[in-house]
Structure formats: C-alpha cells, structure tokens
Design an enzyme around this catalytic site. Structure first.
Site, PDB file in Angstrom:
ATOM      1  N   LYS A  51      -8.246  10.970   1.272  1.00 21.04           N
ATOM      2  CA  LYS A  51      -6.902  11.921   0.755  1.00 21.04           C
ATOM      3  C   LYS A  51      -7.183  13.217   1.039  1.00 21.04           C
ATOM      4  CE  LYS A  51      -6.341   8.000  -1.519  1.00 21.04           C
ATOM      5  NZ  LYS A  51      -4.908   7.362  -1.156  1.00 21.04           N
ATOM      6  N   TYR A  68     -18.260  10.477  -5.457  1.00 17.87           N
ATOM      7  CA  TYR A  68     -17.342   9.356  -5.319  1.00 17.87           C
ATOM      8  C   TYR A  68     -15.922   9.469  -4.792  1.00 17.87           C
ATOM      9  CZ  TYR A  68     -15.817   4.581  -6.873  1.00 17.87           C
ATOM     10  OH  TYR A  68     -15.453   3.423  -7.062  1.00 17.87           O
ATOM     11  N   ARG A  85     -14.910  -0.329  -6.714  1.00 16.52           N
ATOM     12  CA  ARG A  85     -14.465  -0.455  -5.220  1.00 16.52           C
ATOM     13  C   ARG A  85     -15.265  -1.430  -4.236  1.00 16.52           C
ATOM     14  NH1 ARG A  85      -9.502   2.758  -4.133  1.00 16.52           N
ATOM     15  NH2 ARG A  85      -9.491   3.811  -5.976  1.00 16.52           N
ATOM     16  N   HIS A 141       1.123   8.251   2.501  1.00 18.85           N
ATOM     17  CA  HIS A 141       0.300   7.308   1.843  1.00 18.85           C
ATOM     18  C   HIS A 141       0.933   6.013   1.968  1.00 18.85           C
ATOM     19  CE1 HIS A 141      -1.470   6.458  -2.500  1.00 18.85           C
ATOM     20  NE2 HIS A 141      -2.257   6.021  -1.555  1.00 18.85           N
ATOM     21  N   SER A 162      -0.443   3.887  -6.881  1.00 24.12           N
ATOM     22  CA  SER A 162      -1.567   3.105  -7.157  1.00 24.12           C
ATOM     23  C   SER A 162      -1.163   1.772  -7.889  1.00 24.12           C
ATOM     24  CB  SER A 162      -2.688   3.854  -7.889  1.00 24.12           C
ATOM     25  OG  SER A 162      -3.071   5.086  -7.013  1.00 24.12           O
ATOM     26  N   ASP A 192      -3.706   1.882   3.717  1.00 17.98           N
ATOM     27  CA  ASP A 192      -3.432   3.155   2.801  1.00 17.98           C
ATOM     28  C   ASP A 192      -2.767   4.310   3.302  1.00 17.98           C
ATOM     29  OD1 ASP A 192      -3.988   4.246   0.138  1.00 17.98           O
ATOM     30  OD2 ASP A 192      -5.625   5.387   0.902  1.00 17.98           O
ATOM     31  N   CYS A 196       0.166  -0.797  -7.362  1.00 17.40           N
ATOM     32  CA  CYS A 196       1.451  -1.811  -6.940  1.00 17.40           C
ATOM     33  C   CYS A 196       1.125  -2.838  -5.972  1.00 17.40           C
ATOM     34  CB  CYS A 196       2.631  -0.480  -6.438  1.00 17.40           C
ATOM     35  SG  CYS A 196       3.113   0.504  -7.995  1.00 17.40           S
ATOM     36  N   ARG A 205     -10.974   9.845  -8.805  1.00 18.89           N
ATOM     37  CA  ARG A 205     -10.401  11.238  -8.292  1.00 18.89           C
ATOM     38  C   ARG A 205     -10.181  11.863  -9.390  1.00 18.89           C
ATOM     39  NH1 ARG A 205      -5.524  10.749  -6.746  1.00 18.89           N
ATOM     40  NH2 ARG A 205      -5.322   8.612  -6.817  1.00 18.89           N
TER      41      ARG A 205
HETATM   42  C1  OXD Z   1      -5.785   6.146  -4.234  1.00 22.77           C
HETATM   43  C2  OXD Z   1      -6.473   5.461  -3.329  1.00 22.77           C
HETATM   44  O1  OXD Z   1      -5.696   6.298  -5.418  1.00 22.77           O
HETATM   45  O2  OXD Z   1      -6.134   4.762  -2.342  1.00 22.77           O
HETATM   46  O3  OXD Z   1      -4.155   5.952  -3.955  1.00 22.77           O
HETATM   47  O4  OXD Z   1      -7.685   5.346  -3.789  1.00 22.77           O
HETATM   48 MN    MN Z   2      -4.249   5.377  -1.712  1.00 20.71          MN
END
Ligand code: OXD
Ligand code: MN
Length: 650
Positions: free
Chosen positions: A271, A262, A432, A291, A313, A338, A315, A113
């Site tokens: 997102k 991506y 991923r 989130h 992220s 998520d 965690c 991202r």
């Molecule tokens: C993030 C994801 O970056 O879920 O939070 O990809």
């Molecule tokens: Mn996420």
C-alpha cells in the site's frame, strides 16, 4: 528446501553459488565478515550496493544502530536461514500437513493496517488533502509537516535496532525487466517482513544489479519498534502499537514505518509504495497507480480481453480476479488481485502491470465455494498469519468447515482451544495467506509481460444492498470519473456505530491516496488527452438485496454473465438502454440461460427516483464537505447533469 519466492528466477542460482553463500554464513558465524559503519555485514557484499544505496544504508545504520547487517540476495540458502531463525524465535511454526507452509501469530495489538496513524508529508497541507469545510473532519488522508515527520523519526528510530539485524531488501515492484516497474530498498529489522517481501515482490541480487544502472529507488525504512512505555512485548512478535506511525514523503520517494510488523504497515511495497508513493510518481510521470485487480477473460469465440476493477475491501476482489465462469465457453485468467499500474503506450492503448508477485489475501471466507482457485493456490509455499491451526498440522478459518478433518482439534489464532460452540472466531477476521502468484493455476500467461496487458474496460463497484443496479455503463470518460469519485460501499460500522453503514470510498482509494483527491481527479480527467481509445467504464454491484433482505444475484461464477454483457458492449453491440444514471442492459440482454435459480431482474435493475435523488444529495454533500474548492469543474458539471437527469425521472 522448496522455493518460497515464486518467480525469483534470479535466485535460482547454481549449486556452486549456493555453496558460496553457505560458506559466507559460516564465516559470519565465525566472526569473519566485512563491516559497514563498524557493523558486521553477515550476508552479501557492500560493493554490490550502488553509491546512493550505500549512503542510504549508512545513514540509517547510524540512526538505528543495528548489531548486524544482512544484504538480501533472494537465494534459497538465505530463505532457509531466515525460516530457521524465525522458528527458533517462535515467530513461525511449520504446518506439516502442507508443502513448505508456515504459520505466524502476531501480537493481538498488531493485526491490521492503522489508517489513523498513516500520514503523508508535504510542505503544505493542501498538497496532501483537500481542505474540508469548516468544522468537518477530513477523511481523505492525514497530513504531517516535514518538521513533525523528522521529529517522529528521531524519537522512534534512534537506536531502535540495537541487538537486532538490519536486513537490506532490494525489491522490484513489477517484473525486473519491465519498463513499467519501479525499485525499492526496504531496511527492516523483521525477518518475517523479509520472508513475506520475498513472496510479495521480486527481491535480491538482480535488483541491486539493476540499481547499478539507474540508481533510482524508493527509500523504505521499517522497524517493528522498541516500546518505551509499559507495553509488554511478545518476544516472538515485537511491536510498539502505542507509537506506531506510517509516514510517506512523496517529494523524496521515502517511506518510514515504525511499530507494526504486519501487512500493509510493514510490507512496504504494497500500500505504501505501490499505491501512496506510487500514485504521486504516477501523477508526475503521467500514469495511474490504482487499487485494482486485473483479469483476462476469453469469450467462447476465443477473443481475449483484459479488465481492471476497483472495489473497496470485503467486496470480493480476489474472488473476481480468480473467478470460475459459469457461462459455458468463457475462461478467466488472473493477472493480479489488488494493485494495477497502468499507462498509455505510444498507440494510446492503456496497459497494466500487476506490480506485486504474490497474493496477500484475507483468509476467512475463502473457501472451495467462494474461491476454489485460491484454495488450490495457497497450500504450498505460503506464510499464513493469524489463522487457526489444527491438530493434524493444518490451518482453519471460517469458511473451511467442509475441509476440516473431523478427528482434528482446533487452536484459535490466539492459541486457545476452539470448537464450533466458541463465541469468538477461530481465525482473526483480518488473518491472511501470503502466497506466490506464479503458482495460481489460472495465472495469466501474460502476467509478467514487461509491456503490460492491454486494458479494455475499467470496473468500479461496491457493496450496495439497495438502489444500485447489477451493472451500468458510464456515458463517457468524464462520467466514468464521476462514478469512480462517487463510489460508496457498505462497511461494518466502526465500534461506536450500530449496524452497517454506507461509506464513501472513492476509487476504493480512500486509505491509499498519496496526494490531494481533488488533484487526483484532475489527473484522471487528463487521461482523455492521452488517448482516443479510452477503456469503457462500468459500475457493478453484486450485493443488491430484495425487499425481503435476500441477495438478488447469485454472484461468484455467475458474475461471468455480467462480464459477458460488458464484453459485448466493448464490441459496441446494441444491447443497452439509456437511463438517467448511465446505460443498463436492455431487456433480456443479460444471458440467464442455465441459471439454476430464478432472478428477479425487475428488482435487480429497478431505478427509484427517490433513491437516486438521495444518492446525488449524499455525493454532493460529500464533495462539498470533503473536497470543497479542489473539486474539478468537470466533476461538478457531471454531478449537476446527473442530478438534472434524475430529477426528470418519472
Ligand atoms: C486492503 C488489502 O486492505 O488489500 O485493501 O489488504
Ligand atoms: Mn487492497
């Protein structure tokens, strides 16, 4: 070909319908197809588009000038053709070791991202982000004016799909029949995006049908881009990293993304829609787009509850969502890993849906030890991206060492030979798996319930090596909102820093707010007026370290011991003690029976006045610098009260 689309039941059409589609493809190849704005429609029928969808498509066909238009129906035939096409382009390769699995490798310049190139467009800057203190750079989002946004689009999108197919992807965030769901139309020139959206959302004909009734959708435009500078394209993965931009215009429910193929940059349901635009819709309509993972947990007495949890992220969100509890008699089931969309029903019960249909999880670190359930989910019907491959037709990443066939050789994500002695990782750290949620062995029976699942508790958490206890409970809702607003977590430092830094990440939403964080806090506070039965709020920290730098808590399945305490608190069991920061488990209240290793509960729950004074100071500074006058009075008062309580500590 097996189904790649999880629960796309609508897509499971009769043989006759599939045959009709196959004929349509053949006709398309023979040049027999209808046209839209003079462009061939090689799949689907224009009359299936509602007037509003049709005019949105027309406008963007004129702008992007594609060679063909493909209206996605979500069918098997369609998917089969997409997969074949991507193989012929070299975008994906088959992974014969597994059932219906594919590996894509991106351009190395397009692997994550891009927060710095992500903007929210409003008339006034202050609608998007709080005004930071003079001389301080705001970190709660990036603003762009409507004029600049229009210019950015014109510069990049004019003719950007020449020679390519524009795919029209009708998708639903949430089960198509749920009143909590929302619809989007993504126009994209990437077949990889279509195949991934097919896993991550519900796509296809049924969604177009629903639009004939309501005609309300989020407009999503995406192109991988056409570099105008000297940037060299990888034919299998076109992108334009130098001019990548991700734009959101909440007023028009519009998302425009250019230059990257991506993840969150291109799978616009995730997102961009479910969080950024979603949070602005939620604000208008009086609900919450967060989130958060959602899990169901059943205790040994058979009582089931649902919990939502927000973590930044890295965690272990997916791990918690699919946890295998170590405490006997407990069962965890997964609703989502998520994103949660939550609203109060007419009885004041908070209910949540997972708007997604798949898991787009980080591969490295996922292992039979950290997440056996994920490992038994992802080796069928999955698109992997940027992981390493093995000579026996499988995949590999850091964490999969025990699963490796010793005779197999490894090729890293960049295509180079890789051995354990190599200095670089085999899989990209942000590689991923994109896999249908419905095939998770512990998917919750209610995960697609149209009315959502009832949420009893909300957890906030972070990676905090020092000072923050394993678990504590908020005193009330307002205090809970302060805890969410104050979230901090250890992140790998940006390149220019040394070591690890503790970053502010309020509500784990810092990169995903669709509007001014101060207004977002007001919205959270206003939930108190909607219900007399608010969920209890907790903060958890699985990552506290001892003075010798060792983790104090074993984590993973042992976190069920913490959830057990939380559930008992939901039953109002007298098992907590007041402290200045909130309620912590009273002595011996955490069930440690059967735990293999000795846990130093003193260190795990120790509260240091100095640490908490510094913490309060850091939060105060952050609010002053980043949120300024937009900080709601209630939060200022909560922080003041916390400070007073900490100052009175011994
Ligand atoms: C993030 C994801 O970056 O879920 O939070 O990809
Ligand atoms: Mn996420």
């Amino acid at each position: 070909m097996p189904d790649m689309g999880g629960s796309n039941r609508s897509a499971k059409k009769s043989y006759a319908t599939e045959a009709a589609r196959a004929i349509k493809y053949r006709n398309a190849n023979l040049g027999l197809f209808e046209q839209l704005r003079g462009v061939a429609v090689v799949n689907g029928t224009v009359k299936d588009l509602s007037p509003k969808v049709k005019s949105y498509v027309e406008e963007n066909v004129d702008l992007c000038q594609p060679e063909k238009i493909h209206i996605c129906d979500g069918s098997e035939t369609e998917n089969h053709h997409l997969i074949e096409f991507m193989q012929s382009q070299g975008t994906i390769v088959n992974l014969p070791k597994y059932e219906n699995c594919w590996l894509a490798k991106t351009n190395p310049a397009d692997t994550a991202r891009v927060e710095s190139k992500t903007f929210i467009c409003t008339e006034e800057r202050s609608e998007t982000i709080p005004t930071p203190k003079d001389g301080i750079k705001g970190t709660l989002g990036n603003w762009i004016s409507p004029k600049q946004m229009d210019q950015a689009i014109e510069e990049r999108f004019t003719g950007c799909m020449r020679g390519r197919t524009m795919y029209i992807v009708p998708f639903s965030m949430g089960p198509i029949v749920s009143p909590l769901s929302k619809i989007g139309i993504e126009l994209t020139d990437s077949p990889y995006v279509v195949a991934s959206m097919r896993i991550m959302t519900r796509i296809g004909y049924q969604v177009l049908q629903k639009l004939q009734e309501s005609d309300d959708f989020v407009k999503c435009l995406h192109s991988v881009g056409t570099p105008s500078s000297g940037f060299t394209e990888m034919p299998s993965w076109p992108c334009d990293p130098e001019r990548t931009i991700i734009l959101h215009k909440p007023k028009e429910n519009k998302i425009v993304s250019y230059g990257s193929g991506y993840g969150g940059n291109s799978l616009l349901g995730k997102k961009c829609f479910a969080l950024r635009i979603g949070s602005t819709i939620a604000k208008r309509e009086g609900w919450l787009a967060e989130h958060m993972l959602i899990l169901g947990i059943t205790n040994p007495q058979g009582q089931k509850r649902y919990i939502a949890a927000a973590f930044p992220s890295a965690c272990g969100k997916t791990n918690l969502a699919m946890m295998t509890p170590s405490l006997p008699g407990y069962k965890v089931e997964c609703v989502g890993d998520d994103i949660a969309w939550m609203r109060f029903d007419k009885n004041g019960q908070l209910r949540a849906i997972n708007p997604e249909n798949g898991f787009f999880g980080v591969a490295p670190g996922t292992s039979t030890k950290s997440n056996p359930i994920a490992m038994s989910t992802i080796f069928k019907n999955t698109i992997f991206t940027n992981v390493a491959s093995t000579s026996d037709g499988g995949v590999f990443w850091e964490g999969m060492e025990d699963d490796l066939n010793p005779a197999a050789t490894i090729t890293d994500w960049r295509g180079n030979k890789w051995t354990k002695a190599s200095k670089t990782p085999a899989a990209h750290p942000n590689s991923r798996f994109c896999t249908p949620a419905g095939q998770c062995p512990i998917i919750d029976p209610q995960w697609e319930a149209p009315e959502g699942v009832p949420i009893s508790a909300i957890l906030f958490g972070g990676r905090r090596p020092a000072g923050v206890p394993l678990v504590y409970e908020a005193r009330d809702w307002k205090h809970g909102v302060l805890i969410g607003a104050s979230m901090r977590s250890e992140a790998t430092a940006a390149a220019e820093h040394k070591g690890k830094v503790i970053m502010h990440d309020p509500f784990a939403m810092r990169p995903f707010f669709g509007y001014n964080f101060g207004h977002y806090l007001k919205h959270w506070l206003s939930m108190e007026e909607r219900s007399t039965n608010l969920p209890k709020i907790f903060h958890v920290n699985w990552f506290r370290k001892s003075s010798e730098g060792k983790f104090l808590w074993p984590g993973f399945g042992e976190n069920s011991r913490v959830l057990d305490w939380i559930l008992r608190r939901l039953d109002n069991e007298d098992c907590s003690t007041e402290t200045p920061i909130g309620l912590v488990p009273s002595e011996n209240a955490i069930n440690l029976s059967g735990l293999d290793e000795e846990v130093d509960m003193g260190q795990l729950f120790g509260l240091s006045k100095n640490f908490w004074l510094e913490e309060v100071f850091a939060i105060e500074k952050y609010f002053k610098e980043q949120v300024g006058d937009d900080l709601p009075e209630e939060i200022r008062a909560q922080l003041k009260a916390l400070k007073r309580r900490v100052e009175s500590m011994n």
